[in-house]
Design an enzyme around this catalytic site. Structure first.
Site, PDB file in Angstrom:
ATOM      1  N   HIS A  18       0.838  -1.207   0.000  1.00 47.16           N
ATOM      2  CA  HIS A  18       0.000   0.000   0.000  1.00 47.16           C
ATOM      3  C   HIS A  18       0.871   1.255   0.000  1.00 47.16           C
ATOM      4  CE1 HIS A  18      -3.655   2.345   1.110  1.00 47.16           C
ATOM      5  NE2 HIS A  18      -2.757   3.123   1.713  1.00 47.16           N
ATOM      6  N   GLU A  19       1.829   1.310   0.917  1.00 48.34           N
ATOM      7  CA  GLU A  19       2.675   2.497   1.047  1.00 48.34           C
ATOM      8  C   GLU A  19       3.584   2.669  -0.164  1.00 48.34           C
ATOM      9  OE1 GLU A  19       2.365   4.801   3.231  1.00 48.34           O
ATOM     10  OE2 GLU A  19       0.851   3.740   4.398  1.00 48.34           O
ATOM     11  N   HIS A  22       1.921   4.824  -2.791  1.00 44.24           N
ATOM     12  CA  HIS A  22       2.070   6.262  -2.524  1.00 44.24           C
ATOM     13  C   HIS A  22       3.491   6.728  -2.858  1.00 44.24           C
ATOM     14  CE1 HIS A  22      -1.843   6.400  -0.752  1.00 44.24           C
ATOM     15  NE2 HIS A  22      -1.523   5.701   0.322  1.00 44.24           N
TER      16      HIS A  22
END
Length: 422
Positions: A18-19, A22
């Site tokens: 997920h990170e 970003h």
């Protein structure tokens, strides 16, 4: 120990993927990522990359995070009167600022800071060696680093590399990239699961795929590739048609019209009673056929991802029609599920990780401030207004959203503890 390792791996991969979404799109958008951390808590290792990102490993092996320039809480505070030291380059520009007592720079100049601007004008003013008669102002290099009080060295955050300086569509994509990565991971894992299972289950048929040993079906002489045409005179054409009747008939004798080797015959069978939740259902020990081609397996990964997403949307809908904490699960439930998956084997762990990845992606897209979905809503509002909300208003909304999530997390965790341990 096996359960703990499974939990750490599952949770860690989900958060890091997920990170990384970003991180990747922030980089592509010209946003400075000041730190990419693996784990949480105190730092145990750090490396300052040439790309300006500090890559750190932290002591708690659970998840990780990304710190982007201009995200408020990530900025290092330099207060008047602070004692620090600076390192200069040949042009007498500050290239390193040390605010930590844990780190000593050999060629640095001690200062009592009076004033600093590390975003626009890029300068730092202070008394050298604390001598009030020796006030000096240094220009700060655009790519200078600052050593924070815990010893982590990160880049300063000039205004041109901050999050808000990127174009609106770039910020929206950066916010969306985390959930997007979770959906991609889910597809990859579901596809891997289908390949490990040998194919994708095909239920739009009345054909038997396999017969379990010592089951009512085997005792009734049913075989793989037989077709169930009718049950007690009622025609069936799909797997769902006849499993509904069988599951509703535990310990009840049924008559099946079966096509086997091109011939039709009647078969008497009594489904075995089996507990499913709080219900008793009938089972005869057959499984549906599988599609085993490469393209079918890929299609199965897509189909399973979409079906899992729909299940989660239905679960969310049920929260609005009849809210209950029992419909939610937190870290304790995830730990319990990891425990059960680790006992069942690698296939189940992969399936669980895929389900949780879809869940994490969808939950993060909810329009709640502090979540990615809430940030995207603010991006949309900015596009409609032609200007962003003030930092004060956005901060208040984020704080409210964060508070709501924390309260809900505490309630869900306590509810999970009550369910699983008491």
């Amino acid at each position: 120990m096996k359960t703990i390792i499974t939990f750490i791996i599952v949770f860690g991969i989900l958060v890091l993927v997920h990170e990384f979404g970003h991180f990747f799109f922030a980089k592509r958008s010209g946003i400075l990522v000041r730190e990419f951390a693996i784990g949480m808590g105190p730092k145990i290792f750090a490396h300052q990359g040439k790309d300006g990102t500090a890559y750190t490993i932290r002591i708690l092996p659970i998840g990780g995070y990304v710190r982007m320039a201009g995200m408020g809480e990530d900025e290092t505070e330099l207060a008047p009167g602070m004692t620090l030291s600076v390192e200069l380059n040949e042009q007498e520009e500050v290239v390193k600022i040390n605010t930590s007592k844990k780190v000593q720079l050999t060629n640095s100049i001690p200062m009592e800071m009076l004033e600093a601007d590390l975003e626009e004008e890029l300068f730092i003013k202070g008394y050298v060696n604390g001598d009030e008669t020796n006030e000096i102002t240094y220009k700060v290099n655009h790519d200078a680093t600052i050593i924070e009080q815990d010893g982590t060295e990160v880049r300063i955050a000039p205004i041109d590399v901050q999050f808000q300086s990127a174009k609106l569509w770039q910020r929206m994509l950066t916010n969306f990239a985390g959930p997007m990565n979770n959906f991609i991971l889910a597809f990859v894992l579901f596809t891997l699961y289908v390949f490990m299972q040998g194919g994708v289950t095909y239920t739009n048929t009345n054909q038997i795929g396999d017969v379990q040993a010592d089951s009512p079906a085997q005792k009734a002489d049913l075989k793989a590739n037989d077709k169930i045409l009718a049950i007690d005179g009622k025609e069936v054409s799909t797997w769902e048609d006849f499993t509904k009747i069988i599951q509703a008939s535990p310990e009840k004798k049924l008559t099946l019209d079966v096509e086997s080797d091109g011939k039709t015959k009647e078969v008497a069978i009594t489904p075995k009673s089996q507990k499913s939740g709080e219900q008793e259902i009938g089972m005869i020990g057959i499984t549906p056929p599988k599609k085993t081609s490469f393209t079918d397996k890929l299609a199965g990964g897509i189909q399973t991802t979409l079906e899992s997403s729909m299940q989660i949307f239905k679960a969310l809908k049920s929260l609005f029609t009849g809210f209950s904490l029992d419909k939610l699960g937190g870290p304790v439930m995830m730990f319990q599920m990891s425990s059960e998956a680790s006992k069942a084997g690698l296939n189940t762990v992969i399936w669980l990780m895929a389900m949780l990845s879809v869940n994490l992606g969808i939950i993060n897209l909810l329009p709640i401030p502090a979540l990615d979905g809430g940030k995207i809503v603010l991006n949309i509002i900015e596009g409609l207004r032609g200007k962003p909300l003030s930092q004060e208003k956005e901060g208040i909304l984020t704080l409210i959203g964060f508070g709501f999530i924390m309260v809900l997390m505490v309630l869900v965790t306590w509810n999970d503890i009550q369910r699983f341990f008491f």
